[in-house]
Design an enzyme around this catalytic site. Structure first.
Site, PDB file in Angstrom:
ATOM      1  N   GLU A  62      46.372 -18.660  33.983  1.00 33.39           N
ATOM      2  CA  GLU A  62      45.791 -18.848  35.591  1.00 33.39           C
ATOM      3  C   GLU A  62      45.453 -17.003  34.123  1.00 33.39           C
ATOM      4  O   GLU A  62      43.911 -16.756  34.513  1.00 33.39           O
ATOM      5  CB  GLU A  62      47.360 -17.461  35.601  1.00 33.39           C
ATOM      6  CG  GLU A  62      46.611 -17.071  37.031  1.00 33.39           C
ATOM      7  CD  GLU A  62      46.217 -15.416  36.238  1.00 33.39           C
ATOM      8  OE1 GLU A  62      45.562 -14.672  37.559  1.00 33.39           O
ATOM      9  OE2 GLU A  62      46.466 -15.219  36.009  1.00 33.39           O
ATOM     10  N   ASP A  70      50.791 -18.834  31.144  1.00 34.40           N
ATOM     11  CA  ASP A  70      49.778 -18.951  29.456  1.00 34.40           C
ATOM     12  C   ASP A  70      49.628 -16.852  29.003  1.00 34.40           C
ATOM     13  O   ASP A  70      50.799 -16.304  30.278  1.00 34.40           O
ATOM     14  CB  ASP A  70      48.595 -18.774  30.132  1.00 34.40           C
ATOM     15  CG  ASP A  70      48.041 -18.096  31.188  1.00 34.40           C
ATOM     16  OD1 ASP A  70      48.535 -17.603  31.821  1.00 34.40           O
ATOM     17  OD2 ASP A  70      46.830 -17.989  30.841  1.00 34.40           O
TER      18      ASP A  70
END
Length: 393
Positions: free
Chosen positions: A138, A79
């Site tokens: 994350e 991400d």
């Protein structure tokens, strides 16, 4: 060391860099990594590998060797962050306004995909199974938990992850046994009083006074309530109170974070923070709402796994490739995997001032020295082979 692995990665380094640059141009925020998921899946389709799409995003796949054995998991997060990139000089600058790979997750995906390709080429040398997970979210501390809930650790004996690290010079590998990244918590404290005219303080219960006293005293929890041999950080990052210069505030709010490694210290800080808040509010005849959220557990490197990373690094990249830096108070959700199985989490340096890769993580000018990609890719692959091919571990 498996020299074929090293040679494969060196021969295909340009393709890995190309993938990293494509991902950098197309960042997606946490739990929105739909295009990234499809992109990874398309690469696995090209390799003829079966895979599982995770919910809502993420990918899991495996390579099973011809000989039975244990299962090792290799993880990369994918991400991006809500940052507007300022690297205007890069031809591969983010094409999405307000979104940027400012933490190196584009590099992580590229390194793991290259490690997968190298291991697939050496499939006959694998004794057991290598599981690969491309993990979402994350940055919001949810991805690892979602992956665990969806079964990625079933049958897994060991886990290994890597983070590109702007603090260290390019190629330097750090993986010390014991604590690596800190437990990360978030708190919100809302003091409630009774507002009124600034000229009539005796008719009010001033929330600004409450929050000011709390801010002034809460740090003594770290200096007087916790063991000085156990690290702890308490940071107030946001303060809000009041509506107008001549109105005594009825509400005051603060937000912040706590970082620890030790479980007992973590408990003490949370308990004492709540007690301080309640006593402060009572002293000024107000009320308080205290919220404390444990976002991430610490990353604890299992001793033998960390030592394996160090030995691999020395053999693959030379004796001087291994650093011995202390733990960081930064957070990482790889610790969620550590809660269930042993493993290790390494950092690979990417700092190079001459290439402009010396800005910190989460900076709008963050970039990586792409020389570090081949180090990370090889470390992933060599770790999997070395772990699985040991007689005992």
């Amino acid at each position: 060391m498996n020299q074929t692995i090293k040679q494969f990665i060196e021969e295909h380094e340009a393709e890995m860099i190309e993938m990293r640059r494509y991902l950098h141009q197309h960042p997606e925020l946490s739990l929105e990594e739909f295009e990234t998921t499809r992109y990874i899946a398309s690469k696995l389709d090209e390799l003829g590998l079966e895979y599982r799409l995770m919910d809502p995003t993420g990918v899991m796949t495996e390579i099973k060797g011809p000989q039975p054995g244990k299962t090792v998991l290799l993880r990369a997060d994918m991400d991006a962050l809500s940052i507007n990139e300022l690297n205007d000089h890069l031809e591969y600058k983010s094409t999405k306004e307000g979104k940027m790979h400012a933490c190196g997750h584009d590099a992580h995906v590229s390194m793991l995909m290259m490690a997968l390709r190298a291991l697939l080429a050496e499939k006959d040398q694998i004794r057991g199974t290598v599981r690969f997970i491309f993990q979402p979210a994350e940055e919001i501390a949810k991805g690892a938990k979602l992956m665990v809930q969806q079964g990625v650790l079933e049958g897994v004996d060991n886990a290994f992850g890597i983070h590109i690290w702007a603090v260290d010079e390019t190629g330097l590998v750090n993986c010390e046994p014991g604590p690596s990244f800190a437990a990360t918590d978030r708190f919100q404290v809302h003091f409630q009083g009774s507002g009124g005219h600034a000229a009539q303080p005796h008719m009010t219960k001033d929330a600004v006074v409450m929050v000011s006293q709390y801010i002034a005293h809460v740090q003594t929890i770290i200096s007087r309530a916790t063991d000085p041999m156990e690290a702890a950080v308490l940071t107030i990052g946001k303060v809000g109170a009041g509506d107008r210069f001549n109105i005594i505030a009825e509400n005051a709010k603060i937000e912040g974070t706590v970082r620890t490694f030790d479980a007992a210290t973590r408990d003490i800080v949370e308990t004492e923070m709540k007690r301080y808040a309640e006593r402060t509010a009572a002293m000024y005849r107000g009320k308080v709402n205290f919220e404390y959220e444990r976002l991430l557990d610490p990353v604890i490197n299992e001793k033998r796994s960390a030592e394996l990373v160090q030995s691999i690094s020395k053999a693959a990249f030379g004796e001087t490739s291994v650093g011995h830096l202390p733990p960081t108070m930064g957070g990482e959700d790889f610790g969620e995997y550590n809660n269930y199985i042993p493993g290790a989490f390494a950092t690979v340096g990417t700092r190079n001032g001459a290439k402009g890769s010396d800005f910190p993580h989460h900076h709008a000018r963050f970039n990586v020295d792409e020389e570090s990609l081949k180090v990370g890719a090889e470390l992933y692959a060599q770790y999997a082979l070395a772990y699985l091919n040991q007689d005992e571990f």
